[in-house]
Design a protein around this motif. Sequence first.
Motif, PDB file in Angstrom:
ATOM      1  N   ALA A  28       0.817  -1.212   0.000  1.00 51.55           N
ATOM      2  CA  ALA A  28       0.000   0.000   0.000  1.00 51.55           C
ATOM      3  C   ALA A  28       0.853   1.265   0.000  1.00 51.55           C
ATOM      4  O   ALA A  28       0.540   2.238  -0.689  1.00 51.55           O
ATOM      5  N   ILE A  50      -7.052   4.081  -1.376  1.00 51.78           N
ATOM      6  CA  ILE A  50      -6.113   3.176  -0.702  1.00 51.78           C
ATOM      7  C   ILE A  50      -5.821   3.666   0.710  1.00 51.78           C
ATOM      8  O   ILE A  50      -5.851   2.892   1.672  1.00 51.78           O
ATOM      9  N   VAL A  54      -6.731   1.711   4.255  1.00 52.61           N
ATOM     10  CA  VAL A  54      -5.713   1.433   5.278  1.00 52.61           C
ATOM     11  C   VAL A  54      -6.173   1.985   6.625  1.00 52.61           C
ATOM     12  O   VAL A  54      -6.071   1.320   7.661  1.00 52.61           O
ATOM     13  N   ALA A  61       0.489   1.737   6.579  1.00 49.38           N
ATOM     14  CA  ALA A  61       0.542   1.569   5.124  1.00 49.38           C
ATOM     15  C   ALA A  61       1.613   0.583   4.682  1.00 49.38           C
ATOM     16  O   ALA A  61       1.471  -0.079   3.655  1.00 49.38           O
ATOM     17  N   VAL A  66      -2.418  -4.180  -1.342  1.00 50.99           N
ATOM     18  CA  VAL A  66      -3.665  -3.904  -2.055  1.00 50.99           C
ATOM     19  C   VAL A  66      -4.142  -5.224  -2.649  1.00 50.99           C
ATOM     20  O   VAL A  66      -3.580  -5.717  -3.622  1.00 50.99           O
ATOM     21  N   CYS A  69      -8.394  -3.832  -6.447  1.00 47.61           N
ATOM     22  CA  CYS A  69      -8.779  -2.454  -6.749  1.00 47.61           C
ATOM     23  C   CYS A  69      -9.724  -2.544  -7.940  1.00 47.61           C
ATOM     24  O   CYS A  69      -9.294  -2.865  -9.045  1.00 47.61           O
ATOM     25  N   VAL A 102      -7.767  -3.874   1.073  1.00 43.50           N
ATOM     26  CA  VAL A 102      -6.392  -4.115   1.521  1.00 43.50           C
ATOM     27  C   VAL A 102      -6.405  -5.205   2.582  1.00 43.50           C
ATOM     28  O   VAL A 102      -7.377  -5.357   3.321  1.00 43.50           O
TER      29      VAL A 102
END
Length: 147
Positions: A28, A50, A54, A61, A66, A69, A102
């Motif tokens: 991420a 994103i 998180v 992060a 990820v 998406c 995530v």
Amino acid sequence: MSKALIKFIRLSPTKARLIAREVQGMNAELAMASLKFMPNKGAKYIANAISSAVANGGFEANEVVVKSCRVDAAAVLKRFRPRARGSASRIRKPTSHILVEVAKAEVKAEEKKTVAKKAPAAKKTTTTKAPAKKTTSTKKATAKKES
């Protein structure tokens, strides 16, 4: 695993999908850093999604990946532009929904074992062959002498 959904973004889904494919499977933190330097309009929205995903999971992060998406098509705004002879043509203004998932980065047990057992590789010696000599055929040499 945590999710973030941003709805009705005034951006074409086909253009946003190009960027979304780039960040799938990335860390991420690395994904947000790479999106920061992309010139596309959709990169800013995907980076926001994103960071929101998180934060929703309460992660850092650098410890999440990820997982997916996804960019879906939303409602299309329809406008009209006047044209010649009193006619009009339709202008389509597409919108999209962005969904980012995530998850914690998983380190496989096999990878840990291979890293621990890995020994330094032995140096390989390379042998170089001399280039092959060019041989001239005797027929060509005799033909040149005769002429």
